[in-house]
Design an enzyme around this catalytic site. Structure first.
Site, PDB file in Angstrom:
ATOM      1  N   ARG A 174       0.846  -1.210   0.000  1.00  0.00           N
ATOM      2  CA  ARG A 174       0.000   0.000   0.000  1.00  0.00           C
ATOM      3  C   ARG A 174       0.876   1.253   0.000  1.00  0.00           C
ATOM      4  NH1 ARG A 174      -4.390  -2.622   4.165  1.00  0.00           N
ATOM      5  NH2 ARG A 174      -5.769  -3.390   2.511  1.00  0.00           N
ATOM      6  N   HIS A 194      -0.070  -4.878  12.846  1.00  0.00           N
ATOM      7  CA  HIS A 194      -0.900  -4.607  11.670  1.00  0.00           C
ATOM      8  C   HIS A 194      -2.102  -3.790  12.130  1.00  0.00           C
ATOM      9  CE1 HIS A 194      -2.739  -5.047   7.831  1.00  0.00           C
ATOM     10  NE2 HIS A 194      -3.686  -5.878   8.224  1.00  0.00           N
TER      11      HIS A 194
HETATM   12  P1  NAD Z   1     -14.845 -13.452   4.222  1.00  0.00           P
HETATM   13  O1  NAD Z   1     -15.990 -13.189   5.126  1.00  0.00           O
HETATM   14  O2  NAD Z   1     -15.000 -13.165   2.774  1.00  0.00           O
HETATM   15  O3  NAD Z   1     -14.396 -14.983   4.353  1.00  0.00           O
HETATM   16  C1  NAD Z   1     -14.216 -15.623   5.568  1.00  0.00           C
HETATM   17  C2  NAD Z   1     -14.544 -17.098   5.358  1.00  0.00           C
HETATM   18  O4  NAD Z   1     -14.215 -17.796   6.572  1.00  0.00           O
HETATM   19  C3  NAD Z   1     -16.024 -17.361   5.082  1.00  0.00           C
HETATM   20  O5  NAD Z   1     -16.160 -18.065   3.848  1.00  0.00           O
HETATM   21  C4  NAD Z   1     -16.485 -18.203   6.273  1.00  0.00           C
HETATM   22  O6  NAD Z   1     -17.465 -19.170   5.937  1.00  0.00           O
HETATM   23  C5  NAD Z   1     -15.166 -18.836   6.684  1.00  0.00           C
HETATM   24  N1  NAD Z   1     -15.199 -19.347   8.065  1.00  0.00           N
HETATM   25  C6  NAD Z   1     -15.670 -18.738   9.179  1.00  0.00           C
HETATM   26  N2  NAD Z   1     -15.508 -19.536  10.243  1.00  0.00           N
HETATM   27  C7  NAD Z   1     -14.914 -20.664   9.806  1.00  0.00           C
HETATM   28  C8  NAD Z   1     -14.478 -21.860  10.426  1.00  0.00           C
HETATM   29  N3  NAD Z   1     -14.638 -22.059  11.751  1.00  0.00           N
HETATM   30  N4  NAD Z   1     -13.893 -22.809   9.658  1.00  0.00           N
HETATM   31  C9  NAD Z   1     -13.725 -22.631   8.339  1.00  0.00           C
HETATM   32  N5  NAD Z   1     -14.118 -21.511   7.684  1.00  0.00           N
HETATM   33  C10 NAD Z   1     -14.707 -20.550   8.406  1.00  0.00           C
HETATM   34  O7  NAD Z   1     -13.601 -12.646   4.823  1.00  0.00           O
HETATM   35  P2  NAD Z   1     -12.259 -12.240   4.046  1.00  0.00           P
HETATM   36  O8  NAD Z   1     -12.425 -10.923   3.416  1.00  0.00           O
HETATM   37  O9  NAD Z   1     -11.827 -13.401   3.234  1.00  0.00           O
HETATM   38  O10 NAD Z   1     -11.273 -12.035   5.302  1.00  0.00           O
HETATM   39  C11 NAD Z   1     -10.839 -13.160   6.038  1.00  0.00           C
HETATM   40  C12 NAD Z   1      -9.993 -12.729   7.223  1.00  0.00           C
HETATM   41  O11 NAD Z   1      -8.776 -12.139   6.754  1.00  0.00           O
HETATM   42  C13 NAD Z   1     -10.652 -11.669   8.130  1.00  0.00           C
HETATM   43  O12 NAD Z   1     -10.354 -11.932   9.483  1.00  0.00           O
HETATM   44  C14 NAD Z   1      -9.975 -10.376   7.691  1.00  0.00           C
HETATM   45  O13 NAD Z   1      -9.997  -9.385   8.697  1.00  0.00           O
HETATM   46  C15 NAD Z   1      -8.574 -10.890   7.427  1.00  0.00           C
HETATM   47  N6  NAD Z   1      -7.743 -10.029   6.580  1.00  0.00           N
HETATM   48  C16 NAD Z   1      -6.443  -9.881   6.980  1.00  0.00           C
HETATM   49  C17 NAD Z   1      -5.589  -9.098   6.220  1.00  0.00           C
HETATM   50  C18 NAD Z   1      -4.151  -8.961   6.634  1.00  0.00           C
HETATM   51  O14 NAD Z   1      -3.453  -8.069   6.170  1.00  0.00           O
HETATM   52  N7  NAD Z   1      -3.640  -9.817   7.493  1.00  0.00           N
HETATM   53  C19 NAD Z   1      -6.065  -8.437   5.071  1.00  0.00           C
HETATM   54  C20 NAD Z   1      -7.396  -8.635   4.694  1.00  0.00           C
HETATM   55  C21 NAD Z   1      -8.240  -9.449   5.461  1.00  0.00           C
END
Ligand code: NAD
Length: 312
Positions: free
Chosen positions: A150, A174
């Site tokens: 970014r 982060h």
């Molecule tokens: P999303 O809602 O699109 O997808 C999350 C998925 O996790 C869903 O499909 C859901 O069904 C699944 N899920 C929930 N509980 C579960 C379980 N117990 N077992 C298996 N699957 C399960 O969300 P996203 O946009 O893909 O984001 C996912 C995560 O990544 C979030 O916590 C978000 O904050 C994080 N994220 C981190 C960064 C980073 O820089 N580290 C960047 C972007 C997003």
């Protein structure tokens, strides 16, 4: 080789797609609590491969047994932010999701490297490390690559120069307390401070710190995923190809930078041994003060999560 991506949501599906586009492994498994979502997205991606002319097989499942003997597990399951939320607001729900998913996954893939993406990232990396029982060089959080991407994008927008020539480093948690380092940023080998005024650079640093919420506010229903999914795959690639990349990653510190028992973003050497080395930068007093502040914030959130999960 085989990679499992836990969570077939936005970030997980993007990561699976990038793994296949780059043809890094033969097999990618998308695992989600919703079996239909995992199977549907995996089949859609499988059917993309003939068009791309690549040979990665992508499968969907909700059964951890099918992910057995994965070389790398990319953990993306969990709630994402909505407008008005901080990453720390996700800690209660995501700590139990990460704890549950990781303990199941390592039962079947005890030798895997773990790349953690779920937020709040530093805390979830800590939880994954403790729950998995794996050594610290095998449990690696993804945040710094996204945050520097970014920051680098904004420098490219400001200067008009190629993104390929921008190199930077970043430390800390982060979140709002991350520590971008203008002193360690160059464009084509030229210090960025020679190219951009202090005032404009400060504005770029602030925008990078708020890069996640800027996108959350546009999307309204979730958070960024193209850059995060791609960043996780850059880490997989460094390990698979033994690239010895110097990348900002979140790892457990054991005395480095004067901190212990905390997962924090630092520059590491990433290769076939996972985190092969942690690089300690020679920080000035201002940079160290910002890092201390970031560490304090992350450590407090980790302590809260430990109490919640009854973790020692
Ligand atoms: P999303 O809602 O699109 O997808 C999350 C998925 O996790 C869903 O499909 C859901 O069904 C699944 N899920 C929930 N509980 C579960 C379980 N117990 N077992 C298996 N699957 C399960 O969300 P996203 O946009 O893909 O984001 C996912 C995560 O990544 C979030 O916590 C978000 O904050 C994080 N994220 C981190 C960064 C980073 O820089 N580290 C960047 C972007 C997003």
């Amino acid at each position: 080789m085989k990679i499992t991506v836990i969570g077939a949501g936005n970030v997980g599906a993007c990561a699976a797609q990038m793994l296949a586009v780059k043809e890094l492994v033969n097999e990618v498994w998308l695992l989600d609590v919703s079996e239909g979502v995992a199977k549907g997205k995996a089949l859609d991606l499988y059917e993309t491969m003939p068009i791309l002319g690549t040979d990665t097989r992508i499968y969907g499942t909700s059964d951890y047994a099918e992910t057995a003997n994965s070389d790398i597990i990319v953990m993306t399951a969990g709630l994402a932010r909505k407008p008005g939320m901080t990453r720390d607001d996700l800690v209660v729900k995501n700590a139990s999701i990460v704890s549950d998913c990781i303990s199941q996954a390592v039962k079947y893939s005890p030798n895997a490297y773990l790349i953690i993406v779920s937020n709040p990232l530093d805390v979830m990396t800590y939880v994954a490390l403790k729950v998995s029982g794996l050594p610290r060089h095998k449990v690696i959080g993804m945040a710094g690559i996204l945050d520097t991407a970014r920051y680098n994008s904004f420098i490219s927008m400001e200067t008009g120069y190629s993104m390929k020539d921008i190199q930077s480093q970043l430390l800390g948690g982060h979140g709002d307390t991350m520590v971008p380092l203008p002193r360690f940023t160059t464009v084509g080998g030229i210090p960025v401070t020679d190219l951009i005024s202090k005032e404009r650079l400060d504005a770029i640093v602030t925008r990078a710190k708020n890069g996640g919420i800027e996108i959350v506010n546009y999307l309204q229903t979730g958070s960024a995923y193209y850059a995060p999914g791609t960043a996780a795959v850059e880490m997989c690639e460094a390990i698979i190809k033994d690239q010895k990349r110097i990348l900002p990653c979140t790892v457990m510190l054991d005395g480095e930078y004067g901190f212990t028992d905390v997962c924090l973003g630092v520059p590491v050497v990433l290769g076939k041994g996972g985190v092969e080395k942690i690089i300690e930068l020679n920080l000035n007093a201002d940079e160290k003060a910002l890092l201390d502040d970031s560490q304090g914030h992350v450590k407090k959130t980790i302590e809260d999560a430990k109490v919640m999960l009854n973790m020692n």
